[in-house]
Design an enzyme around this catalytic site. Structure first.
Site, short mmCIF file in Angstrom:
data_model
loop_
_atom_site.label_atom_id
_atom_site.label_comp_id
_atom_site.label_asym_id
_atom_site.label_seq_id
_atom_site.Cartn_x
_atom_site.Cartn_y
_atom_site.Cartn_z
N ASP A 107 68.62 -44.11 25.92
CA ASP A 107 68.07 -43.02 26.87
C ASP A 107 67.04 -42.33 26.70
O ASP A 107 65.91 -42.29 27.20
CB ASP A 107 69.09 -42.25 27.63
N ARG A 160 74.72 -26.65 22.34
CA ARG A 160 73.30 -26.82 23.16
C ARG A 160 72.53 -25.64 23.21
O ARG A 160 71.16 -25.79 23.29
CB ARG A 160 73.97 -26.99 24.59
N ASP A 172 75.88 -29.75 30.12
CA ASP A 172 75.08 -29.82 28.95
C ASP A 172 73.61 -29.45 29.45
O ASP A 172 72.74 -28.63 28.72
CB ASP A 172 74.91 -30.95 28.11
N SER A 197 80.91 -42.31 26.37
CA SER A 197 79.94 -41.35 26.13
C SER A 197 80.51 -40.42 25.27
O SER A 197 81.28 -39.84 25.20
CB SER A 197 79.39 -40.72 27.53
N1 ARG Z 1 82.95 -31.99 28.49
C1 ARG Z 1 82.50 -31.24 26.91
C2 ARG Z 1 81.60 -29.99 27.39
O1 ARG Z 1 81.23 -29.93 28.59
C3 ARG Z 1 81.62 -32.07 26.16
C4 ARG Z 1 80.46 -32.85 26.88
C5 ARG Z 1 79.87 -33.80 25.78
N2 ARG Z 1 79.14 -34.95 25.87
C6 ARG Z 1 79.77 -36.19 25.97
N3 ARG Z 1 79.01 -37.18 26.15
N4 ARG Z 1 80.98 -36.40 25.56
O2 ARG Z 1 81.43 -29.30 26.51
#
Ligand code: ARG
Length: 409
Positions: free
Chosen positions: A13, A101, A130, A181
């Protein structure tokens, strides 16, 4: 032609995105951040893989490509700050992705300033937490910077991404649908999507990469000791990122730190997320145990409220909110006493605290003992009970029912 700093992972991506920005005529600075994603398990070193990401960006036409080793900064300034707040979202998730992040946002802004870029970009879609965390942090640091999320503006399906990649000469390593993911750094690995989207499905073995499945866990338990010096943890003489990586490896071997959560996303819906966070799980368990030994009852009770709020701020993308800084100062007030040792037993997916000691312990064996050396004033208890019950006696004497008599509403 404007100059854009792109948060670049090297995946399909962000590679397509990089090329797209180049073709639009931008000078793209690809920024790749090393948060220990690949060497979160001690000893599995991945510096060369990250160098390859850098070269890939240049090959795709990036104006420049930078690799930022942010492992210590992430652990010391983000993960350990969260540790002092025992930060767990919805009581279980150590916030690994959420903590990274705002650091990525800081680095985007720092890199933009270095290169004289007015725009930063990332590859998040419009559905996750994120995007919020990165953009809110960028705005908090410098509201004049333009933040772009091209994959939110025009979403790209995986088949479309592959077609574009082929057309633009972006190397495509795996064409098959990825089953999950994944996001990972030293504080933990998150796994979502695929079969996990049905919350009734048990997480399959292939969802996990850091934690051993039950059949591969050692049959005998192992005792480890986590040491704290003024609230800073270490393990077997190692500190910072190395200590976390080491605990990921050791705890992961015992299957410690698997978390399965139907969580409330900031963007309003529930999603099912699976995590493996051996190091964070062990460190937070140890930190809480030491707090219970050295803090007063009132400190513990109040801190639990503050800790909950701290975790919510991180999850909700409000790391830059001044309240978080104030809570850091609050947590810092306990640090001088947070020195001591915590012993934990790792066994078949669990880590249990089995011992604590500290020069600042408020625990007094003479008061707690049922043995001969008891120093507790038993007679004082009678008067204490009389006063503690006084408000309830007033209710009884007024002829009003106590709670048990009221029954269920
Ligand atoms: N749900 C978690 C958060 O919002 C993890 C998100 C991370 N992304 C992923 N592709 N697993 O902090």
């Amino acid at each position: 032609m404007s100059r854009v700093v792109l948060a670049y992972s090297g995946g399909l991506d962000t590679s397509v995105l990089l090329k797209k920005l180049v073709l639009e005529g931008h000078e793209v600075v690809a920024m790749t951040v090393d948060l220990g994603e690949s060497d979160a398990i001690a000893g599995s070193g991945a510096q060369s893989a990250l160098e390859a990401v850098r070269s890939k960006a240049i090959a795709l036409g990036a104006y420049d490509a930078v690799l930022v080793d942010a492992r210590e900064r992430f652990v010391e300034e983000y993960a350990f700050a969260a540790l002092r707040a025992n930060a767990l979202y919805q009581d279980v998730y150590p916030l690994s992705a959420a903590l990274s992040r705002p650091l990525i946002a800081e680095l985007l802004v720092e890199t933009a300033r270095k290169y004289g870029a007015d725009t930063v970009a990332h590859g998040c879609t419009g559905k996750g937490n994120d995007q919020v965390r990165i953009e809110v942090a960028v705005r908090a640091i410098d509201p004049s910077i333009i933040c772009r999320a091209p994959l939110r503006e025009s979403p790209l399906s995986r088949p479309d991404a592959i077609v574009l990649a082929r057309e633009w000469g972006v190397p495509v390593t795996h064409t098959t649908e990825k089953p999950y993911s994944i996001d990972a750094n030293l504080w933990g690995r998150s796994i979502e999507a695929g079969v996990l989207e049905d919350p009734w499905n048990a997480p399959p073995d292939d969802a996990f990469a850091w934690t051993a499945p039950p059949a591969r866990r050692p049959p005998v338990a192992r005792e480890i000791v986590v040491t704290f010096a003024a609230a800073t943890p270490s393990f077997e003489g190692k500190s910072g990122a190395t200590a976390v990586a080491e605990l990921n490896a050791v705890g992961g071997g015992y299957g410690v730190g698997r978390i399965d959560l139907v969580e409330d996303r900031l963007v309003g819906f529930k999603s099912r997320e699976v995590y493996e966070c051996p190091g964070a799980t062990i460190m937070i368990a140890a930190h809480r145990a030491l707090e219970r030994l050295v803090l007063t009852r009132d400190e513990l009770r109040f801190k639990a409220l503050a800790d909950r709020r701290y975790a919510e701020l991180i999850y909700d993308g409000l790391w830059m909110q001044p309240l978080r800084g104030a809570l850091d100062a609050f947590n810092g007030a306990f640090a001088p006493r947070m020195t001591g040792e915590v012993r934990l037993r790792l066994e078949n997916g669990t880590c249990a605290v089995t011992g604590t000691r500290s020069p600042y312990a408020l625990y007094r064996e003479a008061l707690a003992t049922y043995g001969a050396s008891d120093a507790f004033d038993h007679h004082a208890a009678g008067g204490f009970i009389a006063l503690h019950a006084l408000p309830l006696e007033a209710v009884a004497r007024a002829g009003r029912p106590h709670a048990q008599m009221l029954g269920a509403p």
